[in-house]
Design an enzyme around this catalytic site. Structure first.
Site, short mmCIF file in Angstrom:
data_model
loop_
_atom_site.label_atom_id
_atom_site.label_comp_id
_atom_site.label_asym_id
_atom_site.label_seq_id
_atom_site.Cartn_x
_atom_site.Cartn_y
_atom_site.Cartn_z
N GLY A 45 0.78 -1.23 0.00
CA GLY A 45 0.00 0.00 0.00
C GLY A 45 0.81 1.27 0.00
N VAL A 75 1.86 2.16 -8.66
CA VAL A 75 1.90 3.44 -9.38
C VAL A 75 3.31 3.69 -9.90
CG1 VAL A 75 1.62 5.93 -9.15
CG2 VAL A 75 -0.05 4.39 -8.09
N LYS A 89 3.15 -8.97 -13.63
CA LYS A 89 2.86 -9.22 -12.21
C LYS A 89 2.68 -10.74 -12.08
CE LYS A 89 0.97 -8.03 -8.02
NZ LYS A 89 1.38 -7.01 -7.07
N SER A 146 -3.32 -11.30 -6.13
CA SER A 146 -4.27 -11.73 -5.10
C SER A 146 -5.37 -10.69 -4.99
CB SER A 146 -3.56 -11.88 -3.75
OG SER A 146 -2.53 -12.83 -3.82
N GLU A 200 6.71 -6.73 -11.11
CA GLU A 200 6.27 -6.23 -9.80
C GLU A 200 5.94 -7.36 -8.85
OE1 GLU A 200 2.83 -3.49 -7.65
OE2 GLU A 200 2.80 -3.73 -9.83
N GLY A 201 6.52 -7.32 -7.67
CA GLY A 201 6.17 -8.28 -6.63
C GLY A 201 4.88 -7.88 -5.93
N GLY A 208 3.41 -6.62 -2.08
CA GLY A 208 3.76 -6.21 -0.72
C GLY A 208 5.25 -6.04 -0.57
N PRO A 267 6.22 12.12 -5.95
CA PRO A 267 5.32 12.74 -4.97
C PRO A 267 3.90 12.21 -5.11
CG PRO A 267 5.65 14.22 -6.81
CD PRO A 267 6.55 13.03 -7.06
#
EC number: 6.3.3.3
Length: 212
Positions: A13, A18, A33, A37, A100-101, A103, A184
């Site tokens: 999170g 992004v 990916k 999940s 991308e993993g 978490g 940002p």
């Protein structure tokens, strides 16, 4: 061989997806990916396609799509799916690949294997995404230590969030790594705004060379 870049984070999170979208768009890359999940809301692959501006064929299908929004090991058990970690191999593509993993590094894929175990086997250069808020110094330095202990090449840290110069500086100094830039928070999050923010904060060539 085209560049292969693994994007991971210090936590869930924090904005890793992004960032992955911004990086994939900036490099005109292919995105993958391996394990998703949770399927009720927009998936990470869907978000990356929407925010990166990449064509649909640049978003590779996930190897595992799990309905339950939980850690992959638990989601797979609930869904009755066996994750074969040995079958998770980096795809061969003709342009840069952004992977991308999920978490953080220690998120379990099975009861025996975590994401960092797979990253170590791949030995692909890794970008560590880190938030800038309170607590990030400890989380980020622990993550860097885990990466280095497994001899995974670390390209550097991409910071996400509001400016926090002291935290960013102490992390790169004590972690002996590079500050790749800081993305940002954006009031308007769309492909155009994300592309502009990434271009202002990062240098794409920093992601294409060998890890320092």
């Amino acid at each position: 061989m085209s560049a292969r870049i693994v994007v991971t984070g210090t936590d869930t999170g924090i904005g890793k997806t992004v960032f992955a979208a911004a990086l994939a768009g900036a490099l005109d890359a292919t995105y993958w990916k391996p394990v998703q999940s949770g399927l009720e809301d927009e998936t990470d692959s869907g978000a990356v396609q929407r925010l990166s501006g990449l064509a649909a064929d640049r978003i590779l299908p996930e190897r595992y799509r799990l309905r339950t929004p939980a850690s992959p090991h638990l989601a797979a058990e609930i869904d009755g799916v066996d994750i074969d970690v040995a079958a998770l191999e980096l795809p061969s593509v003709s342009r840069p690949l952004v992977v991308e993993g999920a978490g953080g590094l220690m998120v379990p894929l099975t009861r025996e294997t975590t994401y960092i175990d797979v990253f170590a086997r791949w030995a692909a250069p890794l970008v560590l995404c880190a938030r800038t808020s309170l607590g990030t110094i400890n989380h980020t330095l622990l993550s860097i230590e885990a990466i280095r202990a497994r001899d995974i090449p670390l390209l550097g840290v991409a910071f996400l969030g509001d400016e926090n110069l002291d935290s960013e500086q102490i992390i790169v100094e004590l972690g002996h790594t590079r500050r790749l830039g800081r993305l940002p928070r954006l009031e308007r999050l769309d492909a155009a705004a994300l592309r502009a923010a990434f271009a202002a904060a990062f240098e794409p060539r920093d992601f294409l060379g060998d890890a320092p």
